[in-house]
Design a protein around this motif. Structure first.
Motif, PDB file in Angstrom:
ATOM      1  N   LYS A  53      52.028  -9.706 -12.922  1.00 12.54           N
ATOM      2  CA  LYS A  53      52.186 -11.151 -12.714  1.00 12.54           C
ATOM      3  C   LYS A  53      52.795 -11.443 -11.340  1.00 12.54           C
ATOM      4  CE  LYS A  53      50.504 -13.081 -16.457  1.00 12.54           C
ATOM      5  NZ  LYS A  53      49.343 -13.981 -16.381  1.00 12.54           N
ATOM      6  N   ASP A 112      50.386 -17.448 -20.735  1.00  7.48           N
ATOM      7  CA  ASP A 112      49.048 -18.000 -20.517  1.00  7.48           C
ATOM      8  C   ASP A 112      48.651 -18.696 -21.804  1.00  7.48           C
ATOM      9  OD1 ASP A 112      48.903 -16.886 -18.012  1.00  7.48           O
ATOM     10  OD2 ASP A 112      47.382 -15.383 -18.507  1.00  7.48           O
ATOM     11  N   GLU A 167      41.809 -17.927 -20.958  1.00  6.07           N
ATOM     12  CA  GLU A 167      42.925 -18.606 -20.288  1.00  6.07           C
ATOM     13  C   GLU A 167      42.525 -19.965 -19.714  1.00  6.07           C
ATOM     14  OE1 GLU A 167      44.452 -16.443 -16.881  1.00  6.07           O
ATOM     15  OE2 GLU A 167      45.524 -18.219 -16.187  1.00  6.07           O
ATOM     16  N   GLY A 194      48.025 -21.154 -16.790  1.00  4.10           N
ATOM     17  CA  GLY A 194      48.947 -20.100 -16.367  1.00  4.10           C
ATOM     18  C   GLY A 194      50.287 -20.766 -16.172  1.00  4.10           C
TER      19      GLY A 194
HETATM   20 MG    MG Z   1      46.489 -16.908 -14.558  1.00  6.28          MG
END
Ligand code: MG
Ligand code: 4AD
Length: 457
Positions: A356, A373, A381, A384
């Motif tokens: 990340k 997410d 997804e 985020g």
């Molecule tokens: Mg993302």
């Protein structure tokens, strides 16, 4: 031109007996011995207006009856002969723009793939009219949600010198000639417009954090750019990004906000676009309306990354990509979690820090970050999200570990010196959200002029 929008006429019995003028494009023409019918659309409503022509009473240019022709009709509003609502009894029909028979939008069923090849005309079909009306209503609802909750709308720069996600996916912005001869990279950028390397922003977050440290609650809603070489149904090189940033908020707080906002916008779309949603439910995704009703009525699931990994490892499915603690989740994993394991939207939390971004708050375990997410069925997804690292030293060390150019982030680091507070935010991919609420399966079909690898029509 003096005329009435068609949306004001559809179903409006208060207009019975009145004379109106409408302008639009011919969608269908049906002829019989004495009467003919034109269906007219001007895009202001999903429904079309039926125009009834008494062939013995008026004369008009035959070009007016061609599919796709632009016309202006004056007539009286009468009760519909069949069904409910009203129709227009034509008194005069004027041709505004003729349309030859090669017009590629024909009544016979065409595919969205074919229509993708004619982006300048595809909006005149039912499906794209519906998609872009929903897109507009959803965008308005997003602004309304934040405005009603006292977020300031800020406009973060599009041209930037800092790569927020640090994934090296920035498009370069340059005015250097194609054949410039520089001996080093440094020399090349020194001669460039900004005197240093610049690119198109992948996210407004870093500047959004600056604003949140003054106004507590802000959001941005604008384009982000990513030179991702992924030719998938959910990636664009230019996408629209909704990014709230909230001071005095930790991960569980921002998760609540994200869920609340998503539900608010879905409710707004269902209330304001009933005809479009019925259309999608019938022709695009069967059961869409029930799905969305279920989404707004149930709580989203929350699942720790480590738990997600063990669910995936136990799953009775053969994944293309292997699953081990530490791996990034692929779309196939995301879809299994939301579609099979939880059967609703799910927030996966506390990802390994190595996969990340540098700005995410480091958890006490030393291995994970306070990130999440939001995964939804059909896509994976769409959001985020993370709490941001508010501690100067910890942020600095995360940046050093990634060999980042510390000097380029001085102001961002400074925020951790002058009255730093816990804060969190998220990024919603707006195009992906539109896919989710319409059931459209390809991001190219919810974006006016989609840009992706080797495609800039
Ligand atoms: Mg993302
Ligand atoms: O997960 P991402 O990369 O997060 C950020 O950019 C954070 N700075 C956001 C923040 O916390 N303010 O991107 C956020 C979302 C993704 O979940 C996805 O929905 C969308 O942006 N997205 C894309 N949509 C279409 N095409 C692409 N290439 C996209 N890349 C990201």
């Amino acid at each position: 031109m003096k005329h009435t929008d068609i949306y004001r006429i559809i179903g409006n019995e208060a207009l019975l007996g009145q004379e109106v003028t409408v302008c639009g494009w011919v969608r269908t023409f049906r002829d019989s011995a004495n009467v003919a019918f034109l269906e007219l659309a001007d895009g202001t409503s999903f429904a079309r207006l039926q125009v009834v022509i008494d062939k013995g009473a008026i004369s008009f240019d035959a070009e007016c009856t061609r599919n796709g022709a632009a016309v202006c009709v004056t007539g009286g509003i009468v009760r519909a002969y069949r069904g409910e609502g009203v129709e227009l009894n034509a008194k005069a029909i004027l041709l505004l723009g003729k349309c030859p028979p090669e017009y590629p939008i024909q009544k016979k069923r065409t595919t969205v793939e074919f229509l993708r090849g004619i982006p300048h005309l595809r909006l005149r079909t039912n499906i794209f009219t519906a998609v872009f009306r929903v897109r507009s209503v959803a965008a308005q609802a997003i602004h309304r949600y934040f405005h009603e909750n006292r977020y300031y709308y800020v406009n973060t720069p599009i041209i930037t010198a800092s790569d927020c996600e640090g994934a090296g996916e920035m498009f370069r912005v340059t005015t250097q000639p194609w054949n410039s001869t520089a001996k080093t990279e440094e020399e090349y950028y020194k001669n460039d417009f900004f005197g240093r390397r610049a690119g198109l922003s992948v996210s407004g977050q870093l500047e959004g954090e600056v604003a949140a440290m003054a106004f507590s609650k802000i959001y941005t809603f604008g384009p982000s750019f990513r030179a991702e070489n992924s030719n998938t149904t959910k990636h664009l090189a230019e996408f629209w990004h909704v990014e709230p940033e909230v001071a005095f908020a930790e991960l569980p707080d921002i998760i609540k906000i994200a869920e609340d906002m998503i539900k608010y916008v879905i409710r707004a779309v269902m209330a304001e676009c009933p005809d479009e949603m019925t259309f999608f439910d019938s022709f695009v995704e069967k059961g869409l309306k029930d799905k969305l009703t279920h989404v707004v009525e149930s709580e989203f699931a929350v699942c720790d990354y480590s738990e997600a990994i063990s669910l995936l490892q136990k799953a009775d499915v053969k994944f293309e990509y292997p699953v081990d603690w530490g791996c990034d989740l692929q779309t196939e994993h995301e879809r299994y979690l939301t579609e099979t394991a939880f059967k609703r939207p799910v927030f996966v939390t506390n990802y390994p820090k190595a996969i990340k971004s540098f700005y995410m708050k480091q958890n006490p375990d030393g291995k994970t970050v306070a990130a999440t997410d939001l995964l939804v069925p059909g896509i994976g997804e769409i959001i985020g999200c993370s709490e941001r690292e508010a501690d100067y030293e910890k942020l600095l060390s995360a940046m050093k570990e990634r060999n980042m150019d510390i000097g380029a982030y001085k102001q961002y680091l400074d925020l951790r010196i002058f009255g730093s507070v816990p804060h969190s935010g998220f990024g919603l991919g707006f195009d992906r959200f539109v896919m989710y609420v319409t059931g459209m399966e390809n991001i190219r079909d919810v974006t006016l002029f989609p840009r992706s690898v080797n495609n800039i029509m």
